[in-house]
Design a protein around this motif. Structure first.
Motif, short mmCIF file in Angstrom:
data_model
loop_
_atom_site.label_atom_id
_atom_site.label_comp_id
_atom_site.label_asym_id
_atom_site.label_seq_id
_atom_site.Cartn_x
_atom_site.Cartn_y
_atom_site.Cartn_z
N PRO A 54 0.83 -1.21 0.00
CA PRO A 54 0.00 0.00 0.00
C PRO A 54 0.86 1.26 0.00
N ASP A 55 0.27 2.37 -0.44
CA ASP A 55 0.98 3.65 -0.42
C ASP A 55 1.17 4.15 1.01
N VAL A 56 0.15 3.93 1.84
CA VAL A 56 0.18 4.40 3.22
C VAL A 56 -0.39 3.31 4.13
N CYS A 57 0.30 3.07 5.25
CA CYS A 57 -0.20 2.15 6.26
C CYS A 57 -0.67 2.98 7.45
N VAL A 58 -1.95 2.84 7.82
CA VAL A 58 -2.52 3.55 8.98
C VAL A 58 -2.67 2.53 10.10
N THR A 59 -1.93 2.73 11.20
CA THR A 59 -1.94 1.72 12.26
C THR A 59 -2.22 2.29 13.64
N ASP A 60 -2.94 1.49 14.42
CA ASP A 60 -3.10 1.77 15.84
C ASP A 60 -1.81 1.35 16.54
N LEU A 85 1.44 5.83 9.11
CA LEU A 85 0.73 6.86 9.85
C LEU A 85 0.16 6.24 11.10
N VAL A 86 0.47 6.80 12.26
CA VAL A 86 -0.05 6.28 13.53
C VAL A 86 -1.36 6.98 13.86
N PHE A 87 -2.39 6.18 14.17
CA PHE A 87 -3.74 6.68 14.44
C PHE A 87 -4.24 5.96 15.68
N THR A 88 -4.27 6.65 16.82
CA THR A 88 -4.48 5.95 18.08
C THR A 88 -5.11 6.84 19.14
N LYS A 110 -7.26 9.63 17.77
CA LYS A 110 -8.63 9.24 17.46
C LYS A 110 -9.64 10.23 18.04
N GLN A 111 -9.15 11.13 18.88
CA GLN A 111 -10.02 12.17 19.42
C GLN A 111 -10.11 13.39 18.51
N ALA A 112 -9.28 13.42 17.48
CA ALA A 112 -9.29 14.54 16.54
C ALA A 112 -10.49 14.44 15.60
N ASP A 113 -10.84 15.54 14.95
CA ASP A 113 -11.92 15.52 13.98
C ASP A 113 -11.56 14.58 12.82
N PRO A 114 -12.57 13.88 12.26
CA PRO A 114 -12.31 12.87 11.22
C PRO A 114 -11.52 13.39 10.02
N GLU A 115 -11.73 14.66 9.65
CA GLU A 115 -11.04 15.17 8.46
C GLU A 115 -9.52 15.18 8.62
N HIS A 116 -9.05 15.11 9.88
CA HIS A 116 -7.60 15.10 10.09
C HIS A 116 -6.98 13.78 9.62
N LEU A 117 -7.72 12.67 9.74
CA LEU A 117 -7.19 11.41 9.24
C LEU A 117 -7.05 11.46 7.72
N VAL A 118 -8.05 12.01 7.06
CA VAL A 118 -8.00 12.14 5.60
C VAL A 118 -6.82 13.03 5.20
N ALA A 119 -6.67 14.15 5.88
CA ALA A 119 -5.57 15.08 5.57
C ALA A 119 -4.22 14.42 5.82
N HIS A 134 -4.84 18.38 17.60
CA HIS A 134 -5.16 17.88 18.93
C HIS A 134 -3.93 17.35 19.64
N SER A 135 -2.93 16.95 18.88
CA SER A 135 -1.78 16.24 19.44
C SER A 135 -0.60 17.14 19.76
N ALA A 136 -0.88 18.27 20.35
CA ALA A 136 0.17 19.16 20.85
C ALA A 136 1.21 19.52 19.79
N PRO A 137 0.94 20.54 18.97
CA PRO A 137 1.87 20.93 17.90
C PRO A 137 3.28 21.21 18.38
N ASP A 138 3.42 21.61 19.67
CA ASP A 138 4.77 21.91 20.17
C ASP A 138 5.65 20.67 20.18
N VAL A 139 5.03 19.47 20.19
CA VAL A 139 5.83 18.24 20.11
C VAL A 139 6.57 18.18 18.78
#
Length: 221
Positions: A54-60, A85-88, A110-119, A134-139
């Motif tokens: 696959p082009d992208v792997c989305v994993t928990d 891409l980590v999605f958890t 997974k607490q972020a708005d759904p459109e963020h996964l698409v983006a 949602h995931s602290a941009p300062d990180v």
């Protein structure tokens, strides 16, 4: 989506079938993303990735057997050009930093708005790093600053060897191109790994890509 454009091929890795079904619908309704494989654990995901490419792997992260971070490590050890891409739900700064340092091209809570996964999937496919708001941009900003500091600590010779290694060159290639001994290259490699704090070749390649040291990855580099 234009008929001439191929969809982004995605693999979903999550141990909850209902969750995967929801994400599949979310991604495929965009028209430019197709879910080509699903897995409920890391072992199955690794085998499917070899088969489907696959082009992208989305994993928990949390799954029975090997988790998402170990899956990330195994995939990148085999092919440094893999995009994971980590999605958890587990979105602590420590986990985000660990995933990104390990070579993940993005992190979405997974607490972020759904459109963020698409983006994030689109960004990963385009070779860009993505971190949802949602995931602290300062990180992400802190990680970028730290990487810049580590890169600036390399000597000119170390930086050139780092660039060649990231391009997929062997130590012997480096020695030949720079007209130095293999022992000299080996010594520099040790210093480079320590200064950049990279766990292996795949992480080194992704660090180089993120910082514009190289523009693309050679196949199976």
């Amino acid at each position: 989506m234009s008929g001439s454009m191929l969809p982004i091929r995605v693999m979903l890795v999550d141990d909850h079938p209902v969750v995967r079904a929801g994400y599949r619908r979310l991604l495929e309704q965009t028209g430019d993303i197709a879910v080509v494989a699903e897995a409920g654990n890391g072992e199955t995901a690794y085998a499917l990735h070899l088969e489907q490419a696959p082009d992208v792997c989305v994993t928990d992260l949390s799954m029975p057997g090997i988790g998402g971070l170990e899956l990330l490590r195994k995939l990148l050890a085999r092919d440094a050009s893999v995009r994971v891409l980590v999605f958890t739900m587990h979105d602590t700064p420590q986990l985000i930093a660990r995933a990104l340092d390990g070579g993940a091209c993005g992190f979405v809570s997974k607490q972020a708005d759904p459109e963020h996964l698409v983006a994030a999937v689109r960004a990963a496919h385009a070779g860009r790093r993505y971190l949802d708001p949602h995931s602290a941009p300062d990180v992400l900003q802190g990680a970028a600053r730290l990487e810049a500091q580590r890169l600036s600590s390399l000597s000119q010779r170390e930086f050139e060897i780092f660039r060649l290694l990231a391009e997929g060159r062997s130590a012997a290639d480096c020695a030949r191109l720079l007209h130095v001994s293999s022992k000299t290259v080996a010594n520099h490699q040790t210093c480079i790994k320590e200064k950049l704090d990279v766990p292996g070749p795949a992480a080194l390649v992704h660090l180089a890509l993120r910082n514009g040291v190289i523009e693309h990855v050679q196949p199976n580099a």
